[in-house]
Enzyme design. Structure first.
Site, short mmCIF file in Angstrom:
data_model
loop_
_atom_site.label_atom_id
_atom_site.label_comp_id
_atom_site.label_asym_id
_atom_site.label_seq_id
_atom_site.Cartn_x
_atom_site.Cartn_y
_atom_site.Cartn_z
N LYS A 153 -18.90 -1.84 -9.57
CA LYS A 153 -17.45 -1.63 -9.59
C LYS A 153 -16.90 -2.60 -10.62
CE LYS A 153 -13.59 -0.62 -6.48
NZ LYS A 153 -13.22 0.68 -7.02
N HIS B 115 0.86 -1.19 0.00
CA HIS B 115 0.00 0.00 0.00
C HIS B 115 0.90 1.24 0.00
CE1 HIS B 115 -2.82 3.08 1.15
NE2 HIS B 115 -2.00 3.39 2.15
#
Ligand code: PDD
Length: 285
Positions: free
Chosen positions: A148, A116
């Site tokens: 999505k 991340h």
């Protein structure tokens, strides 16, 4: 990386060119992040994954529990020094080049895990600029932004403009000309102490972070409303920020040619950022 239950290294993870996710963009995805090894807002992401998949008449082959175990295994195998970015892709699967779903008996389920990356410190401290995209957000009667989906061309085109203009993100309008959402995040403004964000009827992806920020606002006693917003409303906004899984809350200080408030992150945004960070540990799986 994990493809259909098997772990691969970054360079060995391969999906067939006959996968309908590749051929037709026929699939859905989720992005979640971990703090340490633990996924954040897992249940909310799973709810949206299943809702997106339902809209394509696609079913996720794993229960939430099994998918959580698969994510945990993949995160553990990646042995990252810090937090993880986790992208789950569920596609129609491999089959002949025809639209018939029956051509693909087995969906493909991929879990990508990589480090991340937080947004740059300057962005979080000083706020960012958004391009006002000329590409219109997909009409909900077409490829509904609430799904999505792996069809990300609308988003990619908006981001191309942001890159050209040196902006952090691209804010899109919907087919009615209302402010809608950014290419990769949701948008909020603060006007006269009230937190405002476009309603789901604007045709947007209902962000998991958007929902969490609305919860944080309620806990803080900050009044919040879903509200139809136009470009002209930006002149009377004192603050703005965007939200997404990978960015959490990032203050916005300029949108197109409009400076927001006094051009610096505002107090409501700051309070929400603090409340957000404090609430994270209670929502890890
Ligand atoms: N993007 N709107 C769009 C179009 C998005 O792609 C995203 C997320 C959001 C925010 O949703 P959430 O808060 O659930 O992350 C809104 C992810 C992070 C991505 O595509 O990488």
């Amino acid at each position: 990386m994990n493809i259909d239950g098997t772990l691969y290294g970054r360079d060995d993870a391969r999906v067939s060119v006959f996968d309908h996710g590749f051929l037709f963009g026929e699939g859905v995805y989720e992005v979640l992040r971990t703090y340490g090894q633990r996924p954040f807002l897992f249940a909310e992401h799973m709810r949206r994954l299943r809702a997106s998949a339902d809209r394509l008449a696609l079913s996720c082959p794993l229960s939430d529990e099994d998918l959580l175990a698969r994510i945990r295994d993949t995160v553990a195998a990646a042995a990252l020094p810090g937090d993880a970015y986790v992208r789950i892709l569920l596609t129609r699967g491999v089959g002949e080049i025809v639209y018939d779903p029956a051509a693909c008996p087995t969906p493909t389920l991929v879990v990508i895990v990589k480090p991340h990356v937080d947004p740059p410190v300057e962005a979080v401290r000083g706020g960012v600029r958004l391009a006002l995209a000329s590409v219109v957000r997909n009409h909900p009667g077409s490829v509904d932004p609430a799904i999505k989906s792996n069809n990300l061309l609308n988003n990619a085109l908006a981001m191309q403009q942001a890159y050209r203009e040196g902006a952090f993100e691209a804010l899109m309008k919907n087919h009615r000309g209302e402010l809608c959402e950014c290419a990769q995040s949701n948008i909020f403004v603060v006007r006269d102490g009230v937190l405002l964000t476009p309603p789901t009827s604007a045709g947007l992806l209902v962000g998991v972070t958007r929902g969490f920020v609305l919860e944080c606002a309620a806990d803080l006693g900050v009044p919040a409303e879903e509200c139809v917003l136009h470009e002209t409303d930006l002149a009377s906004a004192q603050e703005s920020f965007l939200t997404s899984t990978t960015r959490e809350i990032v203050p916005v200080v300029r949108i197109g040619a409009q400076t927001i408030g006094d051009g610096a992150p505002g107090p409501v945004t700051r309070r929400l950022m603090t409340a957000f960070a404090a609430a994270v540990p209670s929502r890890l799986s």
